[in-house]
Motif scaffolding. Structure first.
Motif, PDB file in Angstrom:
ATOM      1  N   PRO A 197       6.348  23.424  -2.198  1.00 24.32           N
ATOM      2  CA  PRO A 197       6.694  23.088  -3.576  1.00 24.32           C
ATOM      3  C   PRO A 197       5.419  22.895  -4.397  1.00 24.32           C
ATOM      4  N   GLU A 198       5.524  23.110  -5.704  1.00 24.77           N
ATOM      5  CA  GLU A 198       4.333  23.011  -6.548  1.00 24.77           C
ATOM      6  C   GLU A 198       3.713  21.630  -6.490  1.00 24.77           C
ATOM      7  N   ARG A 199       4.535  20.584  -6.334  1.00 26.91           N
ATOM      8  CA  ARG A 199       3.983  19.228  -6.295  1.00 26.91           C
ATOM      9  C   ARG A 199       3.136  18.997  -5.036  1.00 26.91           C
ATOM     10  N   TYR A 200       3.346  19.803  -3.999  1.00 27.42           N
ATOM     11  CA  TYR A 200       2.487  19.757  -2.815  1.00 27.42           C
ATOM     12  C   TYR A 200       1.248  20.637  -3.007  1.00 27.42           C
ATOM     13  N   THR A 201       1.486  21.838  -3.544  1.00 29.82           N
ATOM     14  CA  THR A 201       0.400  22.798  -3.752  1.00 29.82           C
ATOM     15  C   THR A 201      -0.735  22.192  -4.567  1.00 29.82           C
ATOM     16  N   ALA A 202      -0.371  21.455  -5.621  1.00 27.92           N
ATOM     17  CA  ALA A 202      -1.359  20.936  -6.561  1.00 27.92           C
ATOM     18  C   ALA A 202      -2.276  19.877  -5.970  1.00 27.92           C
ATOM     19  N   VAL A 203      -1.847  19.239  -4.882  1.00 27.81           N
ATOM     20  CA  VAL A 203      -2.647  18.140  -4.315  1.00 27.81           C
ATOM     21  C   VAL A 203      -3.097  18.423  -2.882  1.00 27.81           C
ATOM     22  N   GLY A 204      -2.832  19.628  -2.387  1.00 29.65           N
ATOM     23  CA  GLY A 204      -3.227  19.946  -1.016  1.00 29.65           C
ATOM     24  C   GLY A 204      -2.433  19.153   0.008  1.00 29.65           C
ATOM     25  N   GLN A 205      -1.107  19.101  -0.170  1.00 31.37           N
ATOM     26  CA  GLN A 205      -0.258  18.439   0.829  1.00 31.37           C
ATOM     27  C   GLN A 205       0.382  19.503   1.708  1.00 31.37           C
ATOM     28  N   MET A 206      -0.026  19.531   2.952  1.00 32.96           N
ATOM     29  CA  MET A 206       0.514  20.489   3.903  1.00 32.96           C
ATOM     30  C   MET A 206       1.588  19.823   4.746  1.00 32.96           C
TER      31      MET A 206
ATOM     32  N   HIS B 113      -3.537   5.761  -0.165  1.00 33.47           N
ATOM     33  CA  HIS B 113      -4.262   5.963   1.091  1.00 33.47           C
ATOM     34  C   HIS B 113      -3.758   7.254   1.742  1.00 33.47           C
ATOM     35  N   ARG B 114      -4.628   7.912   2.496  1.00 36.66           N
ATOM     36  CA  ARG B 114      -4.235   9.166   3.141  1.00 36.66           C
ATOM     37  C   ARG B 114      -3.615   8.893   4.512  1.00 36.66           C
ATOM     38  N   LEU B 115      -2.426   9.449   4.727  1.00 39.63           N
ATOM     39  CA  LEU B 115      -1.769   9.429   6.029  1.00 39.63           C
ATOM     40  C   LEU B 115      -1.070  10.770   6.186  1.00 39.63           C
ATOM     41  N   LEU B 116      -1.696  11.689   6.915  1.00 45.48           N
ATOM     42  CA  LEU B 116      -1.176  13.046   7.061  1.00 45.48           C
ATOM     43  C   LEU B 116      -0.100  13.088   8.139  1.00 45.48           C
ATOM     44  N   PHE B 117       0.689  14.151   8.117  1.00 50.18           N
ATOM     45  CA  PHE B 117       1.678  14.330   9.172  1.00 50.18           C
ATOM     46  C   PHE B 117       0.935  14.585  10.484  1.00 50.18           C
ATOM     47  N   PRO B 118       1.216  13.799  11.520  1.00 51.43           N
ATOM     48  CA  PRO B 118       0.401  13.874  12.736  1.00 51.43           C
ATOM     49  C   PRO B 118       0.891  14.910  13.746  1.00 51.43           C
ATOM     50  N   VAL B 119      -0.076  15.474  14.465  1.00 52.82           N
ATOM     51  CA  VAL B 119       0.244  16.358  15.585  1.00 52.82           C
ATOM     52  C   VAL B 119      -0.370  15.755  16.840  1.00 52.82           C
ATOM     53  N   ASP B 120       0.410  15.700  17.889  1.00 51.80           N
ATOM     54  CA  ASP B 120       0.025  15.042  19.130  1.00 51.80           C
ATOM     55  C   ASP B 120      -1.281  15.624  19.686  1.00 51.80           C
ATOM     56  N   ASP B 121      -2.233  14.753  19.993  1.00 57.37           N
ATOM     57  CA  ASP B 121      -3.515  15.180  20.565  1.00 57.37           C
ATOM     58  C   ASP B 121      -3.328  16.063  21.790  1.00 57.37           C
ATOM     59  N   ARG B 122      -2.353  15.696  22.619  1.00 57.86           N
ATOM     60  CA  ARG B 122      -2.160  16.449  23.872  1.00 57.86           C
ATOM     61  C   ARG B 122      -1.746  17.894  23.604  1.00 57.86           C
ATOM     62  N   LEU B 123      -0.926  18.092  22.589  1.00 60.71           N
ATOM     63  CA  LEU B 123      -0.518  19.461  22.257  1.00 60.71           C
ATOM     64  C   LEU B 123      -1.710  20.286  21.777  1.00 60.71           C
ATOM     65  N   LEU B 124      -2.588  19.656  20.992  1.00 60.46           N
ATOM     66  CA  LEU B 124      -3.789  20.358  20.532  1.00 60.46           C
ATOM     67  C   LEU B 124      -4.712  20.673  21.707  1.00 60.46           C
TER      68      LEU B 124
ATOM     69  N   ALA C  99       0.849  -1.191   0.000  1.00 57.76           N
ATOM     70  CA  ALA C  99       0.000   0.000   0.000  1.00 57.76           C
ATOM     71  C   ALA C  99       0.883   1.238   0.000  1.00 57.76           C
ATOM     72  N   VAL C 100       0.441   2.251  -0.719  1.00 51.41           N
ATOM     73  CA  VAL C 100       1.133   3.539  -0.749  1.00 51.41           C
ATOM     74  C   VAL C 100       0.285   4.569  -0.009  1.00 51.41           C
ATOM     75  N   CYS C 101       0.906   5.275   0.923  1.00 50.99           N
ATOM     76  CA  CYS C 101       0.233   6.341   1.669  1.00 50.99           C
ATOM     77  C   CYS C 101       0.805   7.690   1.245  1.00 50.99           C
ATOM     78  N   GLU C 102      -0.046   8.705   1.208  1.00 52.16           N
ATOM     79  CA  GLU C 102       0.370  10.057   0.860  1.00 52.16           C
ATOM     80  C   GLU C 102      -0.181  11.038   1.885  1.00 52.16           C
ATOM     81  N   ALA C 103       0.553  12.120   2.098  1.00 50.70           N
ATOM     82  CA  ALA C 103       0.167  13.129   3.093  1.00 50.70           C
ATOM     83  C   ALA C 103      -0.581  14.269   2.429  1.00 50.70           C
ATOM     84  N   ALA C 104      -1.535  13.950   1.551  1.00 48.89           N
ATOM     85  CA  ALA C 104      -2.228  14.958   0.752  1.00 48.89           C
ATOM     86  C   ALA C 104      -3.734  14.789   0.872  1.00 48.89           C
TER      87      ALA C 104
END
Length: 349
Positions: free
Chosen positions: A245-254, A150-161, A137-142
């Protein structure tokens, strides 16, 4: 499951002279997987110990061999000329790519081990064989995914939020109007259009590796700074610009930049050309030109420390729920079940 995890980076603060955006989120992600009952063994070099002299005290297991695992998980590495394409042992060589090839050949090809590839940098070719390989399986952060990913975004710790206090963050004195920490890689377009024009008018600082800066003499570049100073700089900054980078901008990868800044109370101005930008920041922080960035910074300076400032920070924190660690671990476990299930069913038969 016993997960063999391949990453080229650090779990701690690492060293200053290296790129590794994963430092902001890798260790919480790993610890959360362990809390879910998974066992992890790290299959690349222990750079925390070898390069940073940071002894993690046996809390994590590194193995440079080929141990028994249930799943291979890769933070995808790619060709970098002069670094990981050179011969082993030569000056400047890093062995991340060779090791990744060894792992793929042993586990995915020879043994048919279920494999998950996290293409964090969007460098896995769309026609790559790994996008079609069985039990892979391939995951992307977009937000907009490649076919079959599959979507797997960069995670931020629940406790910090959950612990973030918008009123306290708004009240923090900020001597910089604009701050940014990150490397130049493919960000010149956004820097030219948004950051540089604004930097000519306000107090600012830029940390990171920017080797080509001649056309921006008005910008104060600090060079690379130690990882702990990233939070310090953003805590001094009223705002930043989310440059991609443009390759992130085009797919909504933050990138992780968004929660590094928001958790420090630094408001992220977001270029309007980022796909689905409204999911990342409130409308008040979306900009379409350098002039708009300048105007928005003037407005933010007027409201700094007040209720309206705190409300904007709250709106940004609310949008970080998209990246919440518990959500990303759920997503990861769903992908694990997808690739492991066929093997389990075959074994039962």
């Amino acid at each position: 499951m016993r997960i063999g995890y391949s990453f080229w980076g650090f779990l701690g603060n690492g060293i200053t002279d290296t790129p590794d955006g994963g430092r902001s989120h890798r260790r919480p992600f790993i610890d959360a997987l362990r809390d879910r009952g998974h066992e992890l063994v790290f299959l690349q070099a222990n750079r925390d110990l070898l390069e940073a002299g940071d002894d993690l005290g046996g809390a994590y297991v590194f193995d440079n061999g080929l141990p028994e695992i249930d799943v291979l998980f890769l933070e995808w590495r790619w060709l970098i000329s002069g670094r990981n394409t050179s011969a082993c042992g030569t000056e400047g060589h890093t062995c991340d790519l060779h090791r990744q090839g060894e792992l793929l050949m042993h586990y995915a090809v020879r043994r048919g081990t279920p494999t998950v590839i996290w293409d964090k940098d969007r460098t896995l070719r769309i026609d790559s064989i790994w996008r079609r390989a069985p039990r892979t399986a391939v995951c992307e952060a977009a937000l907009a995914l490649s076919p079959g990913a599959h979507r797997l975004l960069f995670p931020v710790d629940d406790r910090l939020l959950d612990q973030a206090d918008p009123l306290a963050l708004a009240a923090t004195p900020r001597d910089l109007d604009l701050g940014y920490v990150g490397n130049q890689y493919d960000r010149d377009h956004h820097f030219d259009r948004y950051f540089a024009p604004a930097a000519a008018h306000v107090a600012h600082q830029v940390g990171g590796k920017w080797p080509r800066t001649e056309r921006w003499p008005q910008v104060r570049f600090l060079g690379r700074i130690p990882f702990p100073q990233v939070h310090e700089l953003y805590s001094r900054s009223l705002a930043t610009v989310l440059m991609l980078p443009e390759r992130y901008t085009a797919v909504g990868q933050m990138t992780q930049r968004i929660f590094e800044t928001v958790l420090a109370g630094c408001l992220p101005l977001a270029p309007a050309d980022i796909l689905h930008v409204e999911q990342f920041v409130p409308a008040e922080l979306i900009v379409s030109s350098g002039r708009e960035a300048i105007e928005r910074l003037a407005f933010l300076r007027q409201i700094a420390g007040g209720q309206q400032h705190a409300e904007l920070i709250t709106a940004c924190l609310d949008r970080l729920d998209l990246f919440r660690l518990s959500r990303q671990v759920d997503a990861m476990e769903s992908v694990l079940n997808t690739v492991v299930a066929p093997s389990a069913e075959r074994g039962a038969a």
